[in-house]
Design a protein around this motif. Sequence first.
Motif, PDB file in Angstrom:
ATOM      1  N   SER A 163    -106.691 -29.804  73.320  1.00 20.38           N
ATOM      2  CA  SER A 163    -105.936 -30.934  73.529  1.00 20.38           C
ATOM      3  C   SER A 163    -106.744 -32.284  73.653  1.00 20.38           C
ATOM      4  O   SER A 163    -108.073 -32.167  73.904  1.00 20.38           O
ATOM      5  N   PRO A 164    -106.247 -33.317  73.322  1.00 19.38           N
ATOM      6  CA  PRO A 164    -106.695 -34.733  73.510  1.00 19.38           C
ATOM      7  C   PRO A 164    -107.959 -34.959  74.816  1.00 19.38           C
ATOM      8  O   PRO A 164    -109.079 -35.264  74.520  1.00 19.38           O
ATOM      9  N   ASP A 207    -113.524 -33.451  70.053  1.00 24.04           N
ATOM     10  CA  ASP A 207    -113.994 -33.810  68.865  1.00 24.04           C
ATOM     11  C   ASP A 207    -115.383 -34.637  69.085  1.00 24.04           C
ATOM     12  O   ASP A 207    -116.131 -34.693  68.011  1.00 24.04           O
ATOM     13  N   SER A 246    -103.835 -29.621  69.643  1.00 23.62           N
ATOM     14  CA  SER A 246    -104.798 -30.337  68.826  1.00 23.62           C
ATOM     15  C   SER A 246    -105.607 -29.484  67.974  1.00 23.62           C
ATOM     16  O   SER A 246    -106.440 -29.938  67.118  1.00 23.62           O
ATOM     17  N   THR A 272    -105.323 -30.985  64.151  1.00 21.38           N
ATOM     18  CA  THR A 272    -106.085 -32.234  64.022  1.00 21.38           C
ATOM     19  C   THR A 272    -107.686 -31.998  64.231  1.00 21.38           C
ATOM     20  O   THR A 272    -108.488 -32.675  63.449  1.00 21.38           O
ATOM     21  N   LEU A 273    -107.813 -31.048  65.073  1.00 12.02           N
ATOM     22  CA  LEU A 273    -109.479 -30.573  65.138  1.00 12.02           C
ATOM     23  C   LEU A 273    -110.095 -30.080  64.036  1.00 12.02           C
ATOM     24  O   LEU A 273    -111.226 -30.271  63.624  1.00 12.02           O
TER      25      LEU A 273
END
Length: 300
Positions: A105-106, A111, A133, A136-137
Motif C-alpha cells: 500500500s502507498p 516504490d 498497490s 501499481t508496484l
Amino acid sequence: ARVTAGDFLSHAPAQVSPLLSLLWTGRAGTGRFEGDAGAPQQSPAEPSSVMANELEAHGAKRVRLWPKAVDTTEFHPRFAAPATRAWLSEGNPQRPPFLYVGRLSPEKRIDTLRAVLDAMPEARLAIVGGGPSTETLKAHFAGTPAFFAGYLTGRRLAEAMASASALILPSKTETLGLVLMEAMASGSVVIGANAGGIPDVIQHEVNGFLYDPDSEAGLTSGLAAVARRVVSEAGLCETMRTNARRQAEEWSWTAATKQLLGFYQEAIDMPRFEKPKPAKAPWMLAMKRAAIGGMKVFLS
C-alpha cells in the motif's frame, strides 16, 4: 488502523482525518484510556516510544511502554534454505536477494526500493505480501529483477526471512515494525527508515542499518549505499546478525504479557478518587440524542 495496544501496523494519526485521529487517540491502548481526546486518561500501554509520546501529547496520563515480543521459535536462523534463496532470487542465488514483507500500500513506500535495484544491478528484490498497490508496484518495477512472491505464512515465511541477504522496511509510519523483529529473530540483516517506531528496534550498525527517509540522499543514494554494505561489509553484517538474534531472544512473549498484566493490575488498584469519570465524546452524545429522538417519534 487497529485500536489496541498491539497496534503493529501503521501510525494511524498520520494517515486519517483529524476527526478520526482524535477518536483513535481516545480509544487506543489499554487500562482506562477512554472518551474523547481531551478527557483525562489512565494507563494506556503502547508498543513504541513514538506512539507513547503522541498519546501523552494528546493528554493521556501515566502512559506505559509495552515491551516488544517475537516468537523466536517460529523465526530462527536454522530455517535458512538454499532452495528458498534460489526461489527468492528467481534462480540466481549468487546474487543478493533483498526482501520486503508486508502490506502493499502507498504508505509503505515500497516504490522507493527501486533505488537499490537501480544502484546495484547484481541485486534482486523479493516482495512478499499483497494489497491495493500490487498492480501499481508491478508496473513501477517492470524491467527490474523484482519478484512478487505473494503471501507467505508459517514455515515458508520463516524460510524467506532466514534465507534473504537483508530485509528492508522503508515505511515512515510504523508504530513498531514487527516484521523487523521477525527478521532479526531469523538472523537476517535488517534495514529500516529512521522514523516512527523503527529506531526502537534497530540500533544503527549494532543490530541493523538505519537511513534517513526524508532527505534526498535517504531516498536514493542513502538507501542504496546501506544496501551495498550488506554485500561489501560481510564481517559487520555477520556481527549484526548475531546481535539481532541475541536481541530478539530477549523479546519473549511471556515477559511482555506479564508486564502488560501488571499494567492492568496497576489500573485496577488505582485509588477510587483518582479514577476519572468516562468522558462522552461529541459524536457519542449526538448518536444518543438521535436515538432518543427516534424513539419519541416511534412512540408518538
